[in-house]
Design an enzyme around this catalytic site. Structure first.
Site, PDB file in Angstrom:
ATOM      1  N   HIS A 199       7.543  -1.382   7.600  1.00  0.00           N
ATOM      2  CA  HIS A 199       6.405   0.158   7.257  1.00  0.00           C
ATOM      3  C   HIS A 199       7.712   0.828   6.641  1.00  0.00           C
ATOM      4  O   HIS A 199       7.959   1.591   6.107  1.00  0.00           O
ATOM      5  CB  HIS A 199       6.266   0.708   7.896  1.00  0.00           C
ATOM      6  CG  HIS A 199       5.135   1.975   8.038  1.00  0.00           C
ATOM      7  ND1 HIS A 199       3.344   1.402   8.424  1.00  0.00           N
ATOM      8  CD2 HIS A 199       4.828   2.697   6.603  1.00  0.00           C
ATOM      9  CE1 HIS A 199       2.723   2.464   7.191  1.00  0.00           C
ATOM     10  NE2 HIS A 199       3.181   3.335   6.784  1.00  0.00           N
ATOM     11  N   THR A 220      -3.393  -2.356   9.268  1.00  0.00           N
ATOM     12  CA  THR A 220      -1.777  -1.623   9.553  1.00  0.00           C
ATOM     13  C   THR A 220      -1.713  -1.437  10.924  1.00  0.00           C
ATOM     14  O   THR A 220      -2.462  -0.823  11.081  1.00  0.00           O
ATOM     15  CB  THR A 220      -0.981  -0.682   8.285  1.00  0.00           C
ATOM     16  OG1 THR A 220      -1.102  -1.194   7.445  1.00  0.00           O
ATOM     17  CG2 THR A 220       0.201  -0.178   8.791  1.00  0.00           C
ATOM     18  N   GLY A 271       9.864  -4.734   2.581  1.00  0.00           N
ATOM     19  CA  GLY A 271      10.749  -3.754   3.705  1.00  0.00           C
ATOM     20  C   GLY A 271      12.340  -3.973   2.680  1.00  0.00           C
ATOM     21  O   GLY A 271      12.744  -5.524   2.850  1.00  0.00           O
ATOM     22  N   GLY A 272      12.846  -3.455   1.568  1.00  0.00           N
ATOM     23  CA  GLY A 272      14.037  -3.508   0.281  1.00  0.00           C
ATOM     24  C   GLY A 272      14.454  -4.369  -0.668  1.00  0.00           C
ATOM     25  O   GLY A 272      15.295  -4.521  -0.892  1.00  0.00           O
ATOM     26  N   SER A 287      -3.809   1.450  -0.309  1.00  0.00           N
ATOM     27  CA  SER A 287      -3.996   1.841   0.697  1.00  0.00           C
ATOM     28  C   SER A 287      -4.558   2.757   1.036  1.00  0.00           C
ATOM     29  O   SER A 287      -5.511   3.169  -0.438  1.00  0.00           O
ATOM     30  CB  SER A 287      -3.057   2.949   1.035  1.00  0.00           C
ATOM     31  OG  SER A 287      -2.933   3.996   1.698  1.00  0.00           O
ATOM     32  N   SER A 312       7.058  -6.452   8.720  1.00  0.00           N
ATOM     33  CA  SER A 312       6.867  -5.203   8.208  1.00  0.00           C
ATOM     34  C   SER A 312       7.117  -4.142   9.056  1.00  0.00           C
ATOM     35  O   SER A 312       6.941  -4.367   9.918  1.00  0.00           O
ATOM     36  CB  SER A 312       5.838  -4.350   7.428  1.00  0.00           C
ATOM     37  OG  SER A 312       6.295  -3.035   7.156  1.00  0.00           O
ATOM     38  N   PRO A 336       0.534  -1.022  -0.036  1.00  0.00           N
ATOM     39  CA  PRO A 336       0.022   0.235  -0.464  1.00  0.00           C
ATOM     40  C   PRO A 336       0.916   0.602  -0.125  1.00  0.00           C
ATOM     41  O   PRO A 336       1.701   1.586   0.837  1.00  0.00           O
ATOM     42  CB  PRO A 336      -0.575   0.003   1.553  1.00  0.00           C
ATOM     43  CG  PRO A 336      -0.040  -1.040   2.023  1.00  0.00           C
ATOM     44  CD  PRO A 336       0.738  -2.033   0.962  1.00  0.00           C
TER      45      PRO A 336
HETATM   46  C1  LIG Z   1       5.193   6.776  -0.176  1.00  0.00           C
HETATM   47  C2  LIG Z   1       4.714   5.875   0.681  1.00  0.00           C
HETATM   48  C3  LIG Z   1       3.650   4.951   1.235  1.00  0.00           C
HETATM   49  C4  LIG Z   1       2.885   4.560   1.865  1.00  0.00           C
HETATM   50  N1  LIG Z   1       2.193   4.900   2.884  1.00  0.00           N
HETATM   51  C5  LIG Z   1       1.437   3.180   3.189  1.00  0.00           C
HETATM   52  C6  LIG Z   1       0.485   3.366   3.132  1.00  0.00           C
HETATM   53  O1  LIG Z   1      -0.833   4.438   3.276  1.00  0.00           O
HETATM   54  N2  LIG Z   1      -0.524   2.157   4.623  1.00  0.00           N
HETATM   55  C7  LIG Z   1       1.040   0.957   4.759  1.00  0.00           C
HETATM   56  O2  LIG Z   1       0.601  -0.220   5.111  1.00  0.00           O
HETATM   57  N3  LIG Z   1       1.726   1.550   4.200  1.00  0.00           N
HETATM   58  C8  LIG Z   1       2.818   2.219   3.303  1.00  0.00           C
HETATM   59  N4  LIG Z   1       3.805   2.522   3.234  1.00  0.00           N
HETATM   60  C9  LIG Z   1       4.685   1.429   4.027  1.00  0.00           C
HETATM   61  C10 LIG Z   1       4.744   0.002   2.530  1.00  0.00           C
HETATM   62  O3  LIG Z   1       3.590  -0.401   2.430  1.00  0.00           O
HETATM   63  C11 LIG Z   1       5.870  -1.173   2.703  1.00  0.00           C
HETATM   64  O4  LIG Z   1       5.983  -1.358   3.891  1.00  0.00           O
HETATM   65  C12 LIG Z   1       7.001  -0.277   2.699  1.00  0.00           C
HETATM   66  O5  LIG Z   1       7.278   0.753   1.725  1.00  0.00           O
HETATM   67  C13 LIG Z   1       7.961  -1.694   2.726  1.00  0.00           C
HETATM   68  O6  LIG Z   1       9.063  -1.261   2.319  1.00  0.00           O
HETATM   69  P1  LIG Z   1       9.756  -1.309   0.728  1.00  0.00           P
HETATM   70  O7  LIG Z   1       9.609   0.341   0.534  1.00  0.00           O
HETATM   71  O8  LIG Z   1      11.017  -0.517   1.020  1.00  0.00           O
HETATM   72  O9  LIG Z   1       9.420  -2.000  -0.178  1.00  0.00           O
HETATM   73  C14 LIG Z   1       4.282   3.262   2.506  1.00  0.00           C
HETATM   74  C15 LIG Z   1       5.238   3.487   1.869  1.00  0.00           C
HETATM   75  C16 LIG Z   1       5.874   4.238   0.951  1.00  0.00           C
HETATM   76  C17 LIG Z   1       7.422   4.828   0.102  1.00  0.00           C
END
Ligand SMILES: Cc1cc2nc3c(=O)[nH]c(=O)nc-3n(C[C@H](O)[C@H](O)[C@H](O)COP(=O)(O)O)c2cc1C
Length: 367
Positions: free
Chosen positions: A259, A169, A291-292, A120, A257, A91
């Site tokens: 986040h 979340t 994550g990553g 999201s 996660s 999301p």
């Molecule tokens: C710009 C952005 C917005 C995000 N918004 C949400 C969100 O609305 N809800 C949520 O559960 N996680 C959110 N996340 C976290 C992602 O769902 C995810 O857990 C995370 O990006 C995973 O790590 P990665 O970016 O290294 O792949 C967001 C991440 C980013 C980069």
């Protein structure tokens, strides 16, 4: 895997991007400094953001050559959703910052790729608008805050709109301390995240942003679980204790996660916590991780460490920024092709053949 798909990815004819790196570079070029700070940044000193990437690099593969591997099998089912390969998009809130059609483009690209998006709640677009953007299966992500009735009303809207599962979340009782955006005096404009809150629901979202916190407990989660008819994932589990509580609350799947390092800084890397969660859950529910993850071999490492599927966050947002559904489709093709190529090179034919014996900590990390 067909060879034609592979060849296209490696020697693109008409493909917009030859590598994932090109997509990341294009995103950087296209986004303004504020949107880049939101996308690329993490919380606090960004220790967790860096550690997520570093943890993946610590693992190396132990290949099995001459295993007679030819036709790979990468399809799987996750909480009742069929996936062509074991990936979902994570999301991404504030999605209009990255593309004018935000998660509508994500829905289109994931359907083309034969996978599913986790959409999201904090979107520029209503969940109904995103649902209408493709026929593919989708998961709706909500936050563990506000009145349970308010949560359930949104959850029921998602079910009516056809979402196949929900994802709650839990690591976001308030927003993380996002210094990159703070140093730019930048707040994501309300219209970029409020598409699901006609009037009343916005109050809970405002409380979230203002640092009010959430009074939810595992019992709240168990109560809403009992009142839902679709599978419920919980996103943000990092420890054996929370994994046990999540299973006890009746969830249908767990997303390990932090986040993407955007909430509490100095949390451990997800790949370091994944085995602990997998060993606690012992197959009672499926386990996803994010994550990553930036390339196909990262997907393989996550699966080797016990994940059933992975979520890709920044990869998704960067591809949206680089060129909407076209770029995200290209990114998912490249991710899948490199994942499949890595499986083949490591001598594993199907997802069932991927286990912890195929990775080891690199010598430098073990010291
Ligand atoms: C710009 C952005 C917005 C995000 N918004 C949400 C969100 O609305 N809800 C949520 O559960 N996680 C959110 N996340 C976290 C992602 O769902 C995810 O857990 C995370 O990006 C995973 O790590 P990665 O970016 O290294 O792949 C967001 C991440 C980013 C980069």
């Amino acid at each position: 895997m067909t060879h034609s798909t592979d060849e296209q990815a490696i020697e693109p004819s008409g493909e917009p991007f030859a590598t994932l790196e090109e997509i990341y570079v294009r995103a950087r070029e296209r986004l303004d400094a504020d949107a880049w700070a939101v996308l690329d940044g993490g919380a606090g000193a960004e220790q967790t953001l860096r550690d997520n990437l570093a943890a993946l690099r610590r693992w190396s593969f132990r290949p099995k050559y001459l295993s007679g591997v030819t036709n790979l099998i990468t399809s799987t089912t996750f909480v009742g959703i069929d996936l062509a390969f074991p990936v979902l998009t994570a999301p991404i809130g504030g999605d209009g910052l990255f593309h004018e059609r935000g998660q509508c483009e994500t829905a289109a690209a994931t359907a083309m790729a034969g996978i599913a998006p986790v959409i999201s709640e904090a979107s520029r677009f209503s969940l109904e608008t995103v649902a209408a953007a493709s026929d593919g299966p989708k998961v709706m992500q909500l936050h563990a805050w506000g009145e349970p009735d308010e949560f359930l009303a949104l959850a029921q809207r998602a079910c009516r709109a056809g979402y196949a599962a929900l994802c709650v979340t839990i690591d976001c009782p308030t927003l993380g301390w996002r210094e990159r955006a703070m140093s730019r005096r930048y707040l994501v404009p309300e219209e970029q995240w409020s598409g699901n809150y006609p009037a009343t629901g916005a109050s809970a979202a405002h409380r979230l942003i203002s640092g009010f916190g959430s009074d939810w407990t595992w019992e709240t989660l168990a109560q809403v679980r009992r009142r839902l008819e679709v599978p419920l994932l919980v996103k943000g589990v990092l420890t054996a204790e929370d994994a046990e509580l999540a299973v006890g609350a009746g969830v249908d799947g767990i997303v390990v996660s932090n986040h993407g390092g955007r909430q509490l800084d100095c949390l451990p890397a997800t790949m370091d916590q994944l085995p602990e969660v997998v060993d606690t859950v012992r197959g009672r529910v499926p386990v996803a991780v994010d994550g990553g993850i930036r390339r196909g071999s990262d997907v393989l490492k996550a699966l080797a460490l016990g994940a059933d599927v992975v979520l890709v966050g920044r990869l998704t947002a960067m591809a949206l920024a680089a060129g909407g559904a076209v770029a995200l489709s290209a990114a998912l093709r490249l991710l899948r092709a490199e994942f499949e190529r890595s499986m083949l090179l490591a001598g594993r034919r199907s997802l069932k053949d991927i286990d912890r014996s195929m990775v080891r900590l690199s010598a430098a990390a073990a010291q």
